[in-house]
Design a protein around this motif. Sequence first.
Motif, PDB file in Angstrom:
ATOM      1  N   THR A 135       0.803  -1.214   0.000  1.00  0.00           N
ATOM      2  CA  THR A 135       0.000   0.000   0.000  1.00  0.00           C
ATOM      3  C   THR A 135       0.840   1.269   0.000  1.00  0.00           C
ATOM      4  O   THR A 135       0.336   2.335  -0.282  1.00  0.00           O
ATOM      5  N   SER A 136       2.133   1.161   0.305  1.00  0.00           N
ATOM      6  CA  SER A 136       2.957   2.373   0.283  1.00  0.00           C
ATOM      7  C   SER A 136       3.386   2.700  -1.140  1.00  0.00           C
ATOM      8  O   SER A 136       3.716   3.829  -1.456  1.00  0.00           O
ATOM      9  N   GLY A 137       3.435   1.682  -1.984  1.00  0.00           N
ATOM     10  CA  GLY A 137       3.892   1.905  -3.354  1.00  0.00           C
ATOM     11  C   GLY A 137       5.394   2.094  -3.466  1.00  0.00           C
ATOM     12  O   GLY A 137       5.933   2.243  -4.550  1.00  0.00           O
ATOM     13  N   GLU A 150      -5.093   1.132  -5.621  1.00  0.00           N
ATOM     14  CA  GLU A 150      -3.821   0.687  -5.058  1.00  0.00           C
ATOM     15  C   GLU A 150      -2.684   1.190  -5.941  1.00  0.00           C
ATOM     16  O   GLU A 150      -1.639   1.587  -5.464  1.00  0.00           O
ATOM     17  N   PHE A 182      -1.427   5.614  -1.184  1.00  0.00           N
ATOM     18  CA  PHE A 182      -0.059   6.076  -1.042  1.00  0.00           C
ATOM     19  C   PHE A 182       0.114   7.382  -1.812  1.00  0.00           C
ATOM     20  O   PHE A 182      -0.738   7.787  -2.569  1.00  0.00           O
ATOM     21  N   PRO A 214       4.972   7.313  -5.877  1.00  0.00           N
ATOM     22  CA  PRO A 214       5.800   6.385  -6.637  1.00  0.00           C
ATOM     23  C   PRO A 214       5.403   6.361  -8.114  1.00  0.00           C
ATOM     24  O   PRO A 214       6.131   5.865  -8.950  1.00  0.00           O
TER      25      PRO A 214
END
Lengths: 389, 145
Positions: free
Chosen positions: A232-234, A381, B5, B71
């Motif tokens: 989930t943080s990527g 996501e 994120f 990201p």
Amino acid sequence: MSELTPPVAATLAGRIYDVQNPMLVDIFLKLPYFMFAKKPGASPHSHLKAEVGGRVVLNFKDGFGVCAHGGKGYENEIFLIFRGTTTANKKADILTDARIGITSNSAGLPVHTGFYHCFSSMLPDINSFFSANKGNVKVVHCIGHSLGGAVASLAADWVFRTLKHPTKLYTFGAPRVGTDWFANNTTSSLRKENIHRVYHRTDPVPMVPLYPFMHAPYHSEGHYIYSAYPLTSGTAHFMSNYTDSVKKKTWEQLCDVPEQPCIIENAIEGWLKSKSPVNTSSATFWRWVDSALIYVIKKVAMGTIMSLQTAFVGAFTLADKIAYILAKGIDLAEKISVWIELLMRKLMQALGMKVTQNKKELTHSLIRGVLVRLTEKANQEAQNALKKL
Amino acid sequence: MSFLFGDEKVEAVLFSPLEGKITYESKPASGAVLKLWIAWKDQDGETKNFNTDENGNFSIPIQTIEYRSSPLAQISIAQIITVEYNGSEYEIWKAGKSSTNLYAELGGRPENLVCELTKEEMDTHLDSSLLETLCVWTNLDKEKD
């Protein structure tokens, strides 16, 4: 045929991000891999400009890739390097990423509409680069991270099919570019050993779009790298983390074995039947969903003698199409419909929806609703930035 | 929502501090104007001006921003410094980088930096970023401040 090492491929996929502005391309081409490095001003490097963005909303142009001739140690080799999304073209790119429709490429194979549009806008420049090149071509290296990897995959397929040059593809954290049929076809033309797909276990980007999008090389795990960053943080998607992961490694060394291959039928049936809780923020969940979707859709297709390729290409959204196929399956014999029921229950549970108890409640519109939410969740996501714009 | 994120706001160094001397035919170029152009969120960018003192010395402080790191969108930064002196313009620094770390341009802090405006060719530095500059220095201090 010469092959780039993982650190060299990663360096190029990463350093292309230093090119914020087209006027920096000349400096990029002074990196030691290119011809420019020894003969300033002498080589016909062409700088690619891509149209990134929706056809109507944004007609955003940004430097997006570089075609270059190899220098010392890479004589007669060609490099096609593509860049992923940057802070400067984020809005435009996200529109591209979000357009998860299916288009036929020039060979008639179904590919992602947004990625293909991005690639085709660069194609005239790529074409004239190759037309201007009079020398012998030993190999064409196609390289990219993220969206750049998706474009590199389409470029590699085109170069090999159209120009018949030996072609090698190197991608890092790339999303899925085409459907089952494209993945299969491009694997047999490029050959599995020429496709280096590198991805971290917990990078969400390679997990999307969901089936029927598939990765090449077909039926291969690619270069899977274990990573502990939360899905989930990527964080696992950053190119700098890929560069660290492949440091001093050979391709043979970059082959961790993924946990529980989800392609075994018994395992999929076991997962569908199990009552254990499922969690959309785990990488494993998305691997299972993908395999289960493929498994169940194929069961329905066999039961109805439906051509899946025909079913997927067309004007409706993917959720519409999959819902149509699954709703058809509900009316089929119990031995097929039971799998659709189990799959839908599993998905509803994962999405925090009320779980139906009865097969009759599984109407086309309910199935469609579940799939739309599933797709949204998967994209969330991977593409949460979309939500912020 | 917690699982989204990219919500993380982080500080990015757009330009690391740079101090040194501008010379013209080896003499201090006093009253020269350094125009620092930085682009990252688009290609238009922004320009800031800095002046040299009577000894040709200049000091450009660190330029940072806070941005939402995602990201899915790599930051990419372009920097150009042009110097206006006696009615002429000279490009002395042209760089592209995708790292947000301090001194990512060169991998260290250049000491005793001198930029001679009449120098014909820029030097290329590729180890840490894509950089071409007229300026030279005696040493790179790799100890981060």
